[in-house]
Design an enzyme around this catalytic site. Structure first.
Site, PDB file in Angstrom:
ATOM      1  N   LYS A 271       0.840  -1.189   0.000  1.00  0.00           N
ATOM      2  CA  LYS A 271       0.000   0.000   0.000  1.00  0.00           C
ATOM      3  C   LYS A 271       0.868   1.230   0.000  1.00  0.00           C
ATOM      4  O   LYS A 271       2.071   1.112   0.236  1.00  0.00           O
ATOM      5  CB  LYS A 271      -0.972  -0.021   1.187  1.00  0.00           C
ATOM      6  CG  LYS A 271      -0.305  -0.190   2.552  1.00  0.00           C
ATOM      7  CD  LYS A 271      -1.255   0.049   3.686  1.00  0.00           C
ATOM      8  CE  LYS A 271      -2.116  -1.128   4.077  1.00  0.00           C
ATOM      9  NZ  LYS A 271      -2.869  -0.936   5.323  1.00  0.00           N
TER      10      LYS A 271
ATOM     11  N   HIS B 138     -10.849 -11.311   3.304  1.00  0.00           N
ATOM     12  CA  HIS B 138     -10.754  -9.967   3.893  1.00  0.00           C
ATOM     13  C   HIS B 138     -12.160  -9.529   4.316  1.00  0.00           C
ATOM     14  O   HIS B 138     -13.125  -9.804   3.611  1.00  0.00           O
ATOM     15  CB  HIS B 138     -10.175  -8.998   2.860  1.00  0.00           C
ATOM     16  CG  HIS B 138      -9.885  -7.638   3.423  1.00  0.00           C
ATOM     17  ND1 HIS B 138     -10.879  -6.721   3.679  1.00  0.00           N
ATOM     18  CD2 HIS B 138      -8.725  -7.061   3.800  1.00  0.00           C
ATOM     19  CE1 HIS B 138     -10.329  -5.622   4.185  1.00  0.00           C
ATOM     20  NE2 HIS B 138      -9.021  -5.800   4.264  1.00  0.00           N
TER      21      HIS B 138
END
Lengths: 381, 381
Positions: free
Chosen positions: A145, A261
Site C-alpha cells: 500500500k 478480507h
C-alpha cells in the site's frame, strides 16, 4: 461461542443455533416462526399434512434461557432443502430472518452428508505451513500500500518485505485494477519481485494477489495471478459474495491458498443481538467458503472487535467441521510490531499476524523493518 | 433520506453522505479517518505529498449537525479509485468502515462519469409497464410456494394466478434446484403454464424464475430461464453478491426484467446508527445493480420496517441518478388483500404489491382469489 451440546440429528438434517432477545415464552413462539419463515414461508394453517409439514418445515430441537431476555434456540432443517448450493444454505440459515431484529445466528452444526459437498480450506493450517516452510511459530503477513503507487513501486515494496522474511505479502484490498497499477502488470511484477527475493534469501515468501472483482473477472484475475506466479489469493467475500470465494478456492486450475478480507461485512457483527456471531461468520462460514486464512480487525487496533470476539473467531477457525480443515485466524487492522508479544500470548502459534502500515513507521528501509519484526516474533513465540 | 443539497463536484469525484453518532468535534476527526481508511489505508504522517495525498485520499466536503450526537458528513472520492467495478465502488463507499460501529451510509451522489459505467435497470418502471401492458395502476405480484411442491403443482398455481390476472408470478426465493422441483423442469412448466393462461385470457402475465445460485450457476440458470420463456428473473443479491445481479441484468442474451429479493441483507438495516440506509441499500445500490423491481418487507407485516423506512425505499427507487431508470418499490412480507387500500394511498400507482401466502387464505380457488384482488386494486387505484 462454542457448541453447548451436540445434537444427535439424523444425517438428513442440519442445525442452527440462534440467540433470541426474548422471554422464554416469546422465544418459543419466535422459534416456531423461524421454522416456517426460513423454509416454506407459508401460513402454517394452510400447509397440507405430509412430507412438507413433517420434514421440510424447520424443527425446534432445543430452547434454553441463557440469561433473562436472552434465549438460545436450536432449529434443525432438512438437508434436501439446501442441496449443494452455498447460496441456498445461507438463505435457509439466515435469509429472511436477517430482516427481523433480535435474532442472531450463533453457530452451525452440519452433518457430513452436507459438509461433503464442500471442499473447505484447500491448504488449511498444516498445508499453508508446508507451503511456506514455516513451523513452530505464528506466520507474518503484510500489505502492499497505499493505492496510487505504481506497479513498480509496489513490487519494490514486495521485494523488500520478502527480503526481510515476511511470509505473506498481500495486496491491500483496495488495490484492484486501477490505472496507477493495472492488475496484470502489478501482479506479474510483485510475484516476480518476491521470487527474486526468495532466490537471494532461500526463503519461501509468497505474494498474495487481490482478485476481488465483479462476476467472472474474479476468476479471470485468479487465473492470471496463478499464471504470474502469485502464491495466494485475497478475496473480500462481502463484496463478491461468499460463493465466489468458494469457487476460487475449489478450482483445481488455481489451487492457491485463499485469504478472506472482512471489507463490507461489518454490519453483520456490529450488533450483539442481531446479525451473525463472530464465531459463525469469520470461523464457520469462511471455512465453508474455502478460506485458509481469515483476516479480521484485532482488538486494540483501529477497529472495535473485543478480545472475546477475537477469541470466538479463533475458535471458529478450528472448531470441528467434519473433514473441513482449520483456517488461520489473521488478526489485523492497525497492528504494530509492539503488539507481537501480546498477540503471541493470546493466539499462540496458530495465527497469522498481519501488520501493514505499522511496518512503515520505523523508517524507509522496509527489509530491515521486516527483519526486526521477524526477530521479535521468534523471540516471543 | 433525500439529498440535503447537491454538491458541485468535478466529474472526477463522487460523494457519499454518512451519518456519524458523534459530537461535532468527534465527527470531524472521524470524517478524516474515513478519508484515509476507505482509500489509502495508510498512516497519514507517512503519506508522501503529491497526487496520492491531494487526489486519492477522501476529502470532507460537508459536515452538519443533524441533532446533538448525530452528524452528517459528506466525503468525496476520486472516480479513478473505483474504476468500473461495482465491487470496488462498494468497497470504497463502505468496505472497512462497515466494521466501525456508529457510521451509517446514508446516500450516494454519483457523477455521470461514474454512472455511465452502469446500465442500471434495463426496463425501469415505464419499460416494465409496457412489457406487462399495465398502465394507470399499481402492479400485482405473487409467489409460488411452499417449497416441497412438485413442478407440476407449482405450475398449476402459476396457471391459476395468471388466469386470475396477477401481473407477475414469481418463484418463492426458497425455490432453487431441489429434488422436489428441479430448476429446469420447474421453470419450463411454470413458464408454459403462464403462457397458456395468457392465451386464454389475452393477458400478459409473466413468470419470474429465481436464479439465485452459486457462481456461474446463476448465469446458466438465467439463460435456461430465458430459453424456457420466463418473463423475468428473481435474484437475492445478499446471497449472490450485488455484482452477480448487475451482470444478469446487463447481459443482452438475457434481457429480462430483474426483481431483487432482500434475503440475507437484513443486518445492513437493523441498526439506525450502523449499516446502510434503506434509501441507499434498497434504492440506489439496487438500481446500480440493475433491479427493475425491489422487493422488501412492507411496514405492518411479518417484518419490522417502519412506514418511514418504506417511504425512504420508495424515494431511493426514483431519486435522480443520471441515466439510471427508476425501479418499482415492491412491498411484501405478510401482505394481504385487506392492505390494498392503505398501500394504494401510501405508494400511489408506481409500486408493485406482492401478496404471497395471503392469496391462499380465501380458499383453494386461486384464480378466483386473484380476480378478487385485481378488482380490489382497480377499485382503489
Amino acid at each position: 461461542m462454542p457448541a453447548k451440546s451436540s445434537l444427535n440429528l439424523s444425517g438428513n438434517r442440519f442445525a442452527v443455533a440462534y440467540r433470541l432477545s426474548d422471554s422464554l415464552e416469546a422465544a418459543w413462539a419466535r422459534a416456531q416462526d423461524i421454522c416456517f419463515e426460513q423454509t416454506v414461508e407459508f401460513p402454517e394453517e394452510l400447509l397440507p399434512a405430509g412430507e412438507i409439514r413433517d420434514h421440510l418445515v424447520g424443527r425446534v430441537e432445543a430452547l434454553e434461557e441463557l440469561e433473562p431476555g436472552q434465549v438460545e434456540v436450536v432449529v434443525s432443517y432438512a438437508v434436501e432443502i439446501v442441496g449443494a448450493d452455498l447460496t441456498q444454505l445461507l438463505n435457509v440459515v439466515f435469509g429472511n430472518i436477517s430482516l427481523k431484529p433480535g435474532v442472531r445466528l450463533e453457530r452451525l452444526e452440519l452433518p457430513e452428508s452436507l459438509l461433503q459437498r464442500y471442499r473447505g480450506p484447500r491448504f488449511g493450517r498444516e498445508g499453508l505451513r508446508d507451503w511456506l516452510g514455516a513451523s513452530g511459530r505464528p506466520l507474518l503477513a503484510t500489505a502492499l500500500k497505499p493505492v496510487g503507487l505504481t506497479s513498480h513501486e509496489l513490487a519494490e515494496q514486495a521485494y523488500q518485505f520478502a527480503l526481510g522474511g515476511i511470509d505473506i505479502i498481500k495486496d491491500d484490498h483496495g488495490l484492484t485494477d486501477q490505472p496507477f497499477a493495472p492488475f496484470r502488470e502489478r501482479v506479474e511484477r510483485c510475484a516476480e519481485a518476491v521470487r527474486r527475493a526468495n532466490r537471494e534469501t532461500g526463503g519461501r515468501s509468497i505474494y498474495v494477489a487481490n482478485v476481488t472483482a465483479p462476476g467472472e473477472e474474479a476468476l479471470e484475475r485468479a487465473l492470471l495471478a496463478k499464471a504470474a506466479g502469485a502464491g495466494g489469493l485475497l478475496v473480500c467475500p462481502g463484496l463478491t459474495g461468499f460463493d465466489t470465494m468458494r469457487r476460487l478456492a475449489e478450482d483445481d486450475r488455481i489451487a492457491l491458498p485463499v485469504m478472506s478480507h472482512p471489507a463490507f461485512l461489518g454490519s453483520w457483527v456490529t450488533s450483539p443481538t442481531s446479525g451473525i456471531s463472530h464465531h459463525a461468520l469469520f470461523g464457520q462460514i469462511m471455512r465453508l467458503a474455502g478460506a485458509d486464512a481469515v483476516i479480521y480487525p484485532n482488538w486494540g487496533g483501529r477497529f472495535s472487535f473485543s478480545r472475546d470476539e477475537c477469541r470466538q473467531i479463533a475458535e471458529g477457525c478450528e472448531a470441528p467441521m467434519g473433514h473441513l480443515k482449520p483456517a488461520f485466524p489473521t488478526p489485523a487492522g492497525g497492528m504494530t510490531p509492539e503488539r507481537i508479544p501480546e498477540m503471541s500470548v493470546f493466539y499462540g502459534q496458530d495465527a497469522i499476524f498481519l501488520i501493514g502500515g505499522g511496518l512503515h513507521r520505523d523508517g524507509p528501509d522496509l527489509a530491515q523493518n521486516s527483519r526486526r519484526l521477524v526477530d521479535l516474533l521468534l523471540q516471543y513465540r
